[in-house]
Design a protein around this motif. Sequence first.
Motif, mmCIF file in Angstrom:
data_model
loop_
_atom_site.group_PDB
_atom_site.id
_atom_site.type_symbol
_atom_site.label_atom_id
_atom_site.label_comp_id
_atom_site.label_asym_id
_atom_site.label_seq_id
_atom_site.Cartn_x
_atom_site.Cartn_y
_atom_site.Cartn_z
ATOM 1 N N GLU A 39 0.829 -1.207 0.000
ATOM 2 C CA GLU A 39 0.000 0.000 0.000
ATOM 3 C C GLU A 39 0.859 1.251 0.000
ATOM 4 O O GLU A 39 0.573 2.208 -0.702
ATOM 5 N N HIS A 40 1.919 1.233 0.769
ATOM 6 C CA HIS A 40 2.790 2.405 0.834
ATOM 7 C C HIS A 40 3.446 2.671 -0.523
ATOM 8 O O HIS A 40 3.494 3.812 -0.975
ATOM 9 N N ALA A 41 3.944 1.644 -1.177
ATOM 10 C CA ALA A 41 4.637 1.824 -2.460
ATOM 11 C C ALA A 41 3.699 2.364 -3.532
ATOM 12 O O ALA A 41 4.037 3.290 -4.261
ATOM 13 N N VAL A 42 2.525 1.794 -3.624
ATOM 14 C CA VAL A 42 1.576 2.247 -4.642
ATOM 15 C C VAL A 42 1.073 3.648 -4.317
ATOM 16 O O VAL A 42 1.006 4.513 -5.183
ATOM 17 N N ALA A 43 0.741 3.876 -3.057
ATOM 18 C CA ALA A 43 0.245 5.190 -2.672
ATOM 19 C C ALA A 43 1.298 6.262 -2.918
ATOM 20 O O ALA A 43 0.986 7.356 -3.373
ATOM 21 N N ALA A 44 2.555 5.936 -2.637
ATOM 22 C CA ALA A 44 3.620 6.921 -2.859
ATOM 23 C C ALA A 44 3.711 7.284 -4.332
ATOM 24 O O ALA A 44 3.844 8.457 -4.675
ATOM 25 N N ARG A 50 0.139 12.736 -8.651
ATOM 26 C CA ARG A 50 -0.858 13.781 -8.372
ATOM 27 C C ARG A 50 -0.171 15.072 -7.930
ATOM 28 O O ARG A 50 -0.565 16.158 -8.336
ATOM 29 N N LEU A 51 0.841 14.935 -7.108
ATOM 30 C CA LEU A 51 1.562 16.101 -6.618
ATOM 31 C C LEU A 51 2.250 16.824 -7.780
ATOM 32 O O LEU A 51 2.199 18.058 -7.869
ATOM 33 N N ARG A 52 2.888 16.087 -8.685
ATOM 34 C CA ARG A 52 3.533 16.714 -9.846
ATOM 35 C C ARG A 52 2.510 17.418 -10.726
ATOM 36 O O ARG A 52 2.755 18.531 -11.199
ATOM 37 N N ALA A 158 -0.575 15.446 0.163
ATOM 38 C CA ALA A 158 -0.131 14.205 -0.485
ATOM 39 C C ALA A 158 0.627 13.326 0.496
ATOM 40 O O ALA A 158 0.408 12.107 0.544
ATOM 41 N N GLU A 159 1.518 13.929 1.274
ATOM 42 C CA GLU A 159 2.291 13.151 2.246
ATOM 43 C C GLU A 159 1.391 12.532 3.308
ATOM 44 O O GLU A 159 1.681 11.456 3.814
#
Length: 185
Positions: A39-44, A50-52, A158-159
């Motif tokens: 979950e962490h890898a995909v969410a990151a 999205r952030l970019r 995002a974070e």
Amino acid sequence: MRPWPRLDLPPLERADCPAARCSGSGAVAARMLDVGRREHAVAAGCHSRRLRRMAARISSERDARIAAGMPYAFPDGNGTVQLRNERDITNVIGVGTSGMMLDAAGDAETTVGFRDQEDVTHPLTGAQAQALGQKATAWISAHYTAAWTHKDAVKRLAEAGNLAALDDYDIGAGGPEVGGGGSTW
């Protein structure tokens, strides 16, 4: 070189996982990781994209607002200082520098002409030319500061993994004030 093998993997287990809304190679790679890191890898990766995109939208908004010009109260009437590109900005800086040179020489008689967006030429004394240059520089800096504030805010969202708030974030709020007329954003 051999291509990567095609993996037919099951969908992510949790429908409420923010990463489940992402697709692409990041999602496939994440499925290959253990469940605790998946979950962490995909969410990151999802948050990063999205952030970019949001940062690019903020930069575009900043640039468009600067390029629209700065309203200015010239001594002989109101006008708009054009700031569409480097040439315009260089011109405004040159007018301000000319004003500094006139003041340094003690010349209070000579004027510097500045033509605004409305095609009106305004004669400016040294002090007035300096004031124009300083105001334009401060105005551009205020737009950059507003954009940085927005970028920092969306980065925090995002974070934190708050994708709903990130999607709803209003980049039109909180911009610099122009001539006492309120926020430009």
